[in-house]
Design an enzyme around this catalytic site. Structure first.
Site, PDB file in Angstrom:
ATOM      1  N   ASP A 250      -0.544  -4.470  -3.695  1.00  0.00           N
ATOM      2  CA  ASP A 250      -1.492  -3.370  -3.929  1.00  0.00           C
ATOM      3  C   ASP A 250      -0.822  -2.013  -3.750  1.00  0.00           C
ATOM      4  O   ASP A 250      -1.380  -1.111  -3.109  1.00  0.00           O
ATOM      5  CB  ASP A 250      -2.687  -3.488  -2.970  1.00  0.00           C
TER       6      ASP A 250
ATOM      7  N   ASP B 222       0.814  -1.229   0.000  1.00  0.00           N
ATOM      8  CA  ASP B 222       0.000   0.000   0.000  1.00  0.00           C
ATOM      9  C   ASP B 222       0.843   1.273   0.000  1.00  0.00           C
ATOM     10  O   ASP B 222       0.571   2.215   0.751  1.00  0.00           O
ATOM     11  CB  ASP B 222      -0.958   0.019   1.200  1.00  0.00           C
TER      12      ASP B 222
END
Length: 366
Positions: free
Chosen positions: A199, A178
């Site tokens: 991600d 992230d």
């Protein structure tokens, strides 16, 4: 001959003087340096930001080379950070979602961010933003080790729903899981480098990336043949035309240690959301990631699915074919055309120009 040499020398001096004058003409409202002691230069970026007057006139801060261990939240409109050099001017912190606050609660994903943008018309240029949470060391710990953090999301840069028209030029974003969270408004990343694992570009905002390096990092904790991570996890609302748009960029590996076919281009994030009839994965988060004219190394295998919870708390899966995942003229060892990697037509690709993605905003630096 002497006359020609003299003329050339004079011209060179004029050009040099002009360059010097242009540099001298660049004015900054504040300067930050870790070494200066002249009483006029700030030692921390936070203090320089705090010196900005109320209002929304442009306020430009020059950040001299050095590592600044700070966590910043930008709430003033029209604030601009200019580093002395991308690799030299570094803003860093080391907070994960599972890191505990003084009251014993967790910071959470959004709260882990090194820099949070909650203002309009922000820009950053020629600097690095890092989240230094030691993901590899944490993953190497035994599951029985009480110091092992379970929530390993660690955001370097977070553009909130209050942010809009955020411009990043020649900026490096460094993290693992992230790294970049774009949750609101429009962001533009030009000539940037963004690295991570899981991600590492995600959210429901509109973000355009041009001429950027998206760098997949090596994971020693992942067994051979398993997936190491995903470049994107968009949660774009179904009524929003644009999500994560990557153009003329490079999808590369941190090193040759990153295995072939170990990273997905993206997976659909349907964040757990509270509705009038319960709390469950948002069905309207039909995420969009589009790659156009982008080279891809052989660590890329395509798109992937992602799980969420239904109204009854059961695990359900969201598939990439139900999201807005597309490519256009990808090339390189990781590029391929198949039914699982949908391609845009020329006419469809023409809808992803800078002016169309960013609308009435033309990014400029002060």
């Amino acid at each position: 001959m002497l006359k020609t040499i003299s003329g050339t020398l004079a011209l060179s001096l004029i050009i040099a003087a002009s360059v010097h004058q242009a540099q001298a003409a660049t004015t900054y409202n504040a300067v930050v340096s870790k070494s200066s002691s002249d009483g006029k230069t700030f030692k921390t970026i936070a203090d320089a930001i705090a010196s900005a007057p109320a209002g929304s006139t442009p306020f430009v801060i020059l950040i001299k080379n050095g590592v600044y261990n700070e966590r910043l939240t930008i709430t003033r409109n029209n604030l601009h950070l200019k580093g002395e050099s991308r690799n030299g001017a570094v803003i860093a912190a080391a907070t994960a979602a599972g890191t505990l606050k003084s009251d014993g609660s967790k910071w959470g994903t959004a709260g882990s961010s090194t820099i949070t943008i909650s203002a309009k018309d922000f820009s950053a240029q020629s600097l690095t933003i890092r989240n230094d949470f030691d993901f590899p060391a944490n993953q190497a710990k035994s599951d029985s080790d009480s110091s092992k953090i379970k929530d390993t999301q660690a955001v370097a840069l977070y553009v909130t729903k209050s942010g809009d028209r955020a411009y990043f030029k020649d900026v490096s974003l460094v993290g693992y899981q992230d790294t970049l969270y774009v949750s609101g408004g429009r962001s533009f990343f030009s000539d940037c480098r963004i690295s991570g694992t899981v991600d590492f570009i995600f959210g429901d905002g509109t973000a355009l990336f041009n001429n950027c390096d998206l760098v997949s990092r090596y994971r020693a904790d992942v067994k051979s043949g398993n997936v190491s991570g995903y470049l994107t996890a968009p949660s774009t609302n179904i009524n929003q035309k644009y999500g994560l748009v990557i153009t003329n960029s490079r999808v590369i590996r941190e090193s040759d240690s990153v295995p072939a076919k170990s990273y997905g281009l993206g997976r659909p994030w349907h964040p757990t959301t509270t509705f009038s009839d319960g709390r469950y994965a948002d069905p309207n988060a039909i995420g969009q990631t589009v790659f156009l004219n982008t080279s891809m190394d052989n660590h890329i295998y395509g798109w992937d699915k992602m799980s969420g919870k239904d109204k009854n708390g059961n695990t359900i899966w969201f598939n990439p074919e139900d999201s807005r995942f597309f490519e256009y003229k990808s090339y390189g060892a990781g590029a391929t055309v198949s039914k699982d990697r949908r391609q845009l037509t020329d006419a469809q690709a023409a809808e992803y120009t800078q002016s169309k993605v960013l609308g009435d905003w033309t990014p400029t630096l002060p």
